[in-house]
Design an enzyme around this catalytic site. Structure first.
Site, PDB file in Angstrom:
ATOM      1  CE  LYS A  23      35.980  58.470 -54.645  1.00 41.30           C
ATOM      2  NZ  LYS A  23      34.510  58.761 -54.052  1.00 41.30           N
ATOM      3  CG  ASP A  34      30.187  59.962 -51.230  1.00 38.08           C
ATOM      4  OD1 ASP A  34      31.073  60.925 -50.524  1.00 38.08           O
ATOM      5  OD2 ASP A  34      30.704  58.989 -51.892  1.00 38.08           O
TER       6      ASP A  34
END
Ligand code: ADP
Ligand code: MG
Length: 472
Positions: free
Chosen positions: A171, A206
């Site tokens: 990312k 997450d």
């Protein structure tokens, strides 16, 4: 009849423009047959990841065992690093799934994302310090430290609930001196340098946080899925099926019959065997910071959809089929076209697409005045890119459901991420994909639940569970 003739999209433009848009429809289509192939491959890759280290889909044991009962109580901190913002939160768990939260967001600059890990951790510790000073009552002399769940949403190979080394960045992060190091220890050191009364009790992906947060109210939740900056998922696996893993002698997870597995599904099919990659995807990949990695993620998640659309638009511009052959500085720049623009454009219900006109001409700065056909074409591209992303996500969700024997059962899937929350029809297209895979009746039994920023709550719950276990 050419294959593209099977697609019947129409814009108020020339024959060449219509032909081009139907060509794109075909390139971005994931047919039912392809969806099945991808799903089957996905199940196969899950099996490999559970069997041995080093597989493409890493299937990382999270050391989170057991399910929350909803009765957990107490005050716990959570940190969330891994996407657009850094969040620091304090949760007061009140039992029965109830809680209150205080939180503060901090921006992680590009300089920190590409700088040194020590600087990044110092920045995080400073943010925790600021948050504690402004919002919290600190423990007194001799009292126990505050327990913190650290949501760190990158591939981490865990060895304990609060120990694990970073495998690689994803990312857009490429911070130096971090890969191969323990992420909890590095943060704990920065916290200790500031003498903060905080203990990093758990490293939490997450997806795992999202799953636990939803399970706090609905214990039967099957999966946690992220569709935000990146994409990933986790689910409960029988420990007996995690063949590559055996607990250390004094490990508190020994004896648990199930454990949450952080799949790291963004890495799926880096071999490029089944994913229907287009030339636009290849370009996004080639220009990314992690070339040839995370190809599934690059076709699905928020960080990349605008970029894929930008490349498709440039291709049409170069053929004089869009914007009269003229581009703009933003459109010529990597990341110059945000995924959120696609959301706004697809939501534009005006007859002449006037909101789209404003975005393209004012925000993106396309030089010439756009035609209705131009605007319709851009809208179509957004539809194609979003629908494809959702269908690929459906193949992952379908793969997990098949693997776990959940097809045909009532299942709750907790999903977090701005892409899922805001991109038009995302949920509809996922459901449509599942319907094609498993039939209407089975698809209707699946409930998608938006667990907004759930990972923070999940991290607090996991910190609590870790702290409680540690005391035995
Ligand atoms: P994170 O994944 O970083 O925790 P989010 O879930 O908010 O955070 O996801 C942020 C990503 O969502 C951004 O990369 C952006 O591309 C995308 N995004 C933000 N707003 C929108 C929107 N309105 N429509 C579609 N995508 C969006
Ligand atoms: Mg998030």
């Amino acid at each position: 009849m050419t294959a593209a003739a099977a697609y019947n999209h129409q814009v108020d433009g020339t024959e060449a423009q219509n032909k081009a848009i139907n060509g794109l429809a075909q390139e971005f289509d994931v047919t039912t047959e392809r969806l099945r192939t991808i799903t089957n491959q996905f199940v196969e890759e899950m099996r490999k990841g559970l069997d041995h280290e080093g597989a493409t889909v890493a299937m990382i044991p999270s050391y989170v065992t057991g399910r929350p009962t909803g009765e957990e109580v107490g005050r716990y901190l959570a940190l969330d690093l891994g996407g657009t913002n850094l969040r620091v939160c304090e949760f007061e768990l009140k039992g029965k799934g109830d809680y209150s939260v205080k939180q503060q967001k901090f921006v992680v600059s590009d300089a920190l994302k590409t700088g040194d890990m020590r600087d990044l951790c110092d920045y995080i510790a400073d943010s925790v310090d600021t948050f504690l000073t402004e919002h919290c009552t600190l423990p007194g002399e001799g009292e126990e430290k505050l327990q913190l769940g650290y949501t760190f949403s990158f591939p981490v190979l865990q060895t304990e609930i609060n120990r694990g080394v970073l495998k690689q960045w994803t990312k857009g992060f490429s911070t130096k001196n971090a890969v191969g190091k323990d992420v909890a220890l590095t943060l704990q050191e920065a916290i200790s340098r500031r003498n903060l009364p905080v203990n990093v009790a758990a490293i939490v992906n997450d997806t795992v946080g999202t799953l636990m947060a939803y399970a706090y109210s609905f214990p039967d939740t099957v999966m946690g899925v992220i569709l935000g900056t990146g994409t990933n998922a986790s689910y409960y696996e029988k420990t007996a099926n995690i063949k590559k893993w055996s607990p250390a002698e004094n490990d508190v997870s020994a004896g648990s019959d199930e454990m949450v597995v952080n799949m790291e599904w963004g890495a799926f099919d880096c071999e490029r065997e089944v994913l229907p990659l287009t030339m636009y995807d290849n370009k996004v990949n080639r220009q990314s910071r992690n070339i040839h990695q995370q190809l599934f993620e690059k076709m699905i998640s928020g960080m990349y959809l605008g970029e894929i659309a930008r490349n498709a638009m440039l291709q049409l511009i170069d053929q004089y089929l869009l914007f009269n052959g003229e581009s703009s500085p933003a459109l010529n720049t990597q990341w110059g076209f945000e995924t959120a623009y696609l959301t706004a454009i697809e939501n534009d219900k005006t007859a002449d697409l006037s909101e789209t006109k404003q975005i393209l001409e004012e925000t993106v700065g396309v030089a010439s005045s756009t035609t209705l056909a131009d605007r319709q074409m851009v809208k179509k591209i957004g539809e194609f890119v979003g629908r494809r992303a959702a269908r690929l996500a459906a193949s992952g969700i379908g793969g997990v459901m098949s693997h776990c024997g959940k097809v045909g059962q009532e299942s709750i899937i907790a999903i977090d991420g701005s892409l899922f929350e805001f991109y038009p029809k995302f949920e509809h297209h996922i459901r449509e994909g599942l319907t094609e895979l498993f039939g209407q009746e089975a698809a209707n039994k699946v409930r998608f639940a938006l667990a907004r920023d759930g990972s923070g709550l999940g991290a607090a719950i996991i910190a609590m569970m870790a702290h409680k276990h540690g005391k035995h």
